[in-house]
Design an enzyme around this catalytic site. Structure first.
Site, short mmCIF file in Angstrom:
data_model
loop_
_atom_site.label_atom_id
_atom_site.label_comp_id
_atom_site.label_asym_id
_atom_site.label_seq_id
_atom_site.Cartn_x
_atom_site.Cartn_y
_atom_site.Cartn_z
N LYS A 179 14.86 43.00 111.36
CA LYS A 179 16.07 42.01 111.40
C LYS A 179 17.52 42.81 111.75
O LYS A 179 18.20 42.93 110.90
CB LYS A 179 16.31 41.20 110.21
CG LYS A 179 17.10 40.20 110.04
CD LYS A 179 16.88 38.98 111.02
CE LYS A 179 17.89 37.85 110.97
NZ LYS A 179 17.46 36.73 111.91
N ASP A 209 12.36 36.44 112.22
CA ASP A 209 12.15 35.16 112.46
C ASP A 209 11.51 34.75 113.65
O ASP A 209 10.80 33.77 113.86
CB ASP A 209 13.80 34.33 112.35
CG ASP A 209 14.85 35.02 113.24
OD1 ASP A 209 14.51 36.19 113.67
OD2 ASP A 209 15.93 34.68 113.31
N ASP A 264 1.19 35.62 105.20
CA ASP A 264 0.76 34.18 104.63
C ASP A 264 0.54 33.50 105.99
O ASP A 264 -0.32 32.74 106.02
CB ASP A 264 1.64 33.59 103.79
CG ASP A 264 1.10 33.96 102.23
OD1 ASP A 264 0.55 34.93 102.03
OD2 ASP A 264 1.39 33.09 101.43
MN MN Z 1 2.07 37.09 99.36
#
Ligand code: MN
Ligand code: IPM
Length: 352
Positions: free
Chosen positions: A187, A220, A248
Site C-alpha cells: 500500500k 485493495d 482468506d
Molecule cells: Mn487468518
C-alpha cells in the site's frame, strides 16, 4: 527418521489430524521413510483444565523436532486472543517461523465461486511475512477507559525481516518456474514508510534475479484481481496483516477452508504445518469435517522435509479423491465421512 511433533488441538483438529497421520503412514510405507510421532496436548481444553497455554519447556522441546503438525487451536469458551496469542502467535514468534506459505491451488473437480475460472487459472502461492508488521504487538493505550482514550497499534517492519521474507519469495518463484513473476502486495500510496522499505528492498533484491518479472499491486486492488484475474499471479509476497486478509479471500477461490493449508516456516529450523480452517466447534466429533486441508498441510510438510516424491504422491491422491470421489468440499456434504476420505486417500497411495 523424522521426528514429528503432533498438536491435534481443539474442536475438529484431532479428527483431521488423525486422517493426516493415516495418509502419512501410507506414504511412508510406499516411499520408504520412517518417522516418530510425539503428541502434545495444547489448546483450549488444556487451558480450561490447567490454565496453561504453551509451557516454555514444550516450546524448547519443539526445537528438537523436524516438523510440527497442528490441527486447530481455538475454543468457544475461551476469550478470543488468549489461545491465538499464547499458542499460535507465540510459536510463530519464538520459533521464528518467519514465512507463512499459503499455496492457492484449485484442484480439478473442486467448485470455485469464480465463474469461468478453473485449475489452469487458480494456481499461485502467497508468501506472508509471519513475525512482524501489525502482529508484532507494538503499541498501547493512553488514558484507557476515559473519553480521551488513545489506542495505538504500530506496524513494525525491519530491514532484516523484510529482506529475508522477500529473498524466500524470490527463491520460491525461481524454483516454481511457472511464470517467474513475483508480485509485491502493499500500500505504497498510503503506508509510505512501511511499504517504502518493502519496495526498496524488493527492487534491490530483484537486481539479483533478472529473469523474474517485477510486479506490484496495492492490497485493495489485488483483492479485485484475485477474483477477476487470478491467472495473473504466480507468487505474491506481502506483510503479515495483508497476508492474513488476502489468504482468506484466496482460500475461498480454491474451494474454501476445507481445502486450504498453511506452512509456518523457519527455513533454518523447525517448521509448523496447519490446515487453515480452524477448530470448527459445531462439527466436533461428528466425523463430517473435510480433512483435505489437513492433508494439504501434511503434503507441504513432506515437501519442506525434502520428501518431494512423497509430497507429489499425496497431491496426486488429493487430486484424484477430490475430483472423482468427493461430492463437495463442504463439511457434511462430501458424500463421505472424514475418516472415509482419509481411507480413500490412503488406499490410493497404497495402490499407486
Ligand atoms: Mn487468518
Ligand atoms: C491465520 C489466523 C491467525 C492469524 C489467527 C488465528 C491469530 O487467522 O493463521 O491466518 O491471524 O494469523
Amino acid at each position: 527418521m523424522y521426528k514429528i511433533a503432533v498438536v491435534p488441538g481443539d474442536g475438529t483438529g484431532p479428527e483431521v489430524v488423525r486422517e493426516g497421520l493415516k495418509v502419512l503412514e501410507a506414504v511412508a510405507q510406499k516411499k520408504n521413510f520412517t518417522y516418530e510421532l510425539t503428541d502434545y496436548d495444547l489448546g483450549g481444553e488444556r487451558y480450561k483444565r490447567t490454565g496453561e497455554t504453551l509451557p516454555d519447556s514444550v516450546l524448547e522441546e519443539f526445537r528438537s523436532f523436524n516438523a510440527i503438525y497442528l490441527g486447530a487451536i481455538g475454543h468457544p469458551d475461551v476469550t478470543p486472543g488468549i489461545l491465538e496469542k499464547q499458542i499460535l502467535l507465540r510459536m510463530r514468534f519464538d520459533l521464528d517461523l518467519y514465512i507463512n506459505l499459503r499455496p492457492v491451488k484449485l484442484f480439478p473437480g473442486v467448485d470455485t465461486p469464480i465463474k469461468d475460472k478453473g485449475p489452469e487459472e487458480i494456481d499461485y502461492v502467497v508468501v506472508r511475512e509471519n513475525t512482524e508488521g501489525l502482529y508484532a504487538g507494538s503499541g498501547g493505550f493512553l488514558k484507557k477507559g476515559t473519553p480521551d482514550e488513545v489506542a495505538i497499534q504500530e506496524s513494525v517492519n525491519t530491514r532484516k525481516g523484510v529482506e529475508r521474507c522477500l529473498r524466500y519469495a524470490f527463491e520460491l518463484c525461481q524454483k516454481r518456474n511457472k511464470d517467474k513473476k513475483l508480485t509485491l502486495c502493499g500500500k505504497t500510496n498510503v503506508l509510505t514508510y512501511a511499504f517504502d522499505l518493502w519496495q526498496r528492498t524488493y527492487n534491490e533484491i530483484a537486481e539479483e534475479y533478472p529473469e523474474i518479472t517485477r510486479d506490484y499491486a496495492h492490497v485493495d486492488a489485488i483483492c479485485m484481481w484475485m477474483v477477476k484475474n487470478p491467472e495473473w499471479f504466480d507468487v505474491i509476497v506481502t506483510d503479515n496483516m495483508f497476508g492474513d486478509i488476502i489468504t482468506d479471500l484466496a482460500a475461498m477461490t480454491q474451494g474454501g477452508v476445507g481445502v486450504a493449508a498453511g506452512g509456518n516456516i523457519n527455513p533454518e529450523g523447525v517448521s509448523m504445518f496447519e490446515p487453515m480452517g480452524g477448530s470448527a466447534p459445531k462439527y466436533t466429533g461428528q466425523n463430517v469435517i473435510n480433512p483435505i486441508a489437513a492433508i494439504a498441510a501434511l503434503q507441504m510438510m513432506l515437501y519442506v522435509l525434502g520428501e518431494e516424491d512423497a509430497a507429489k504422491l499425496v497431491e496426486d491422491a488429493v487430486k484424484k479423491v477430490a475430483s472423482q470421489d468427493m461430492k463437495s468440499m463442504a463439511a457434511g456434504r462430501m458424500g463421505y465421512s472424514t475418516s472415509e476420505v482419509g481411507d480413500l486417500l490412503a488406499d490410493y497411495i497404497a495402490k499407486a
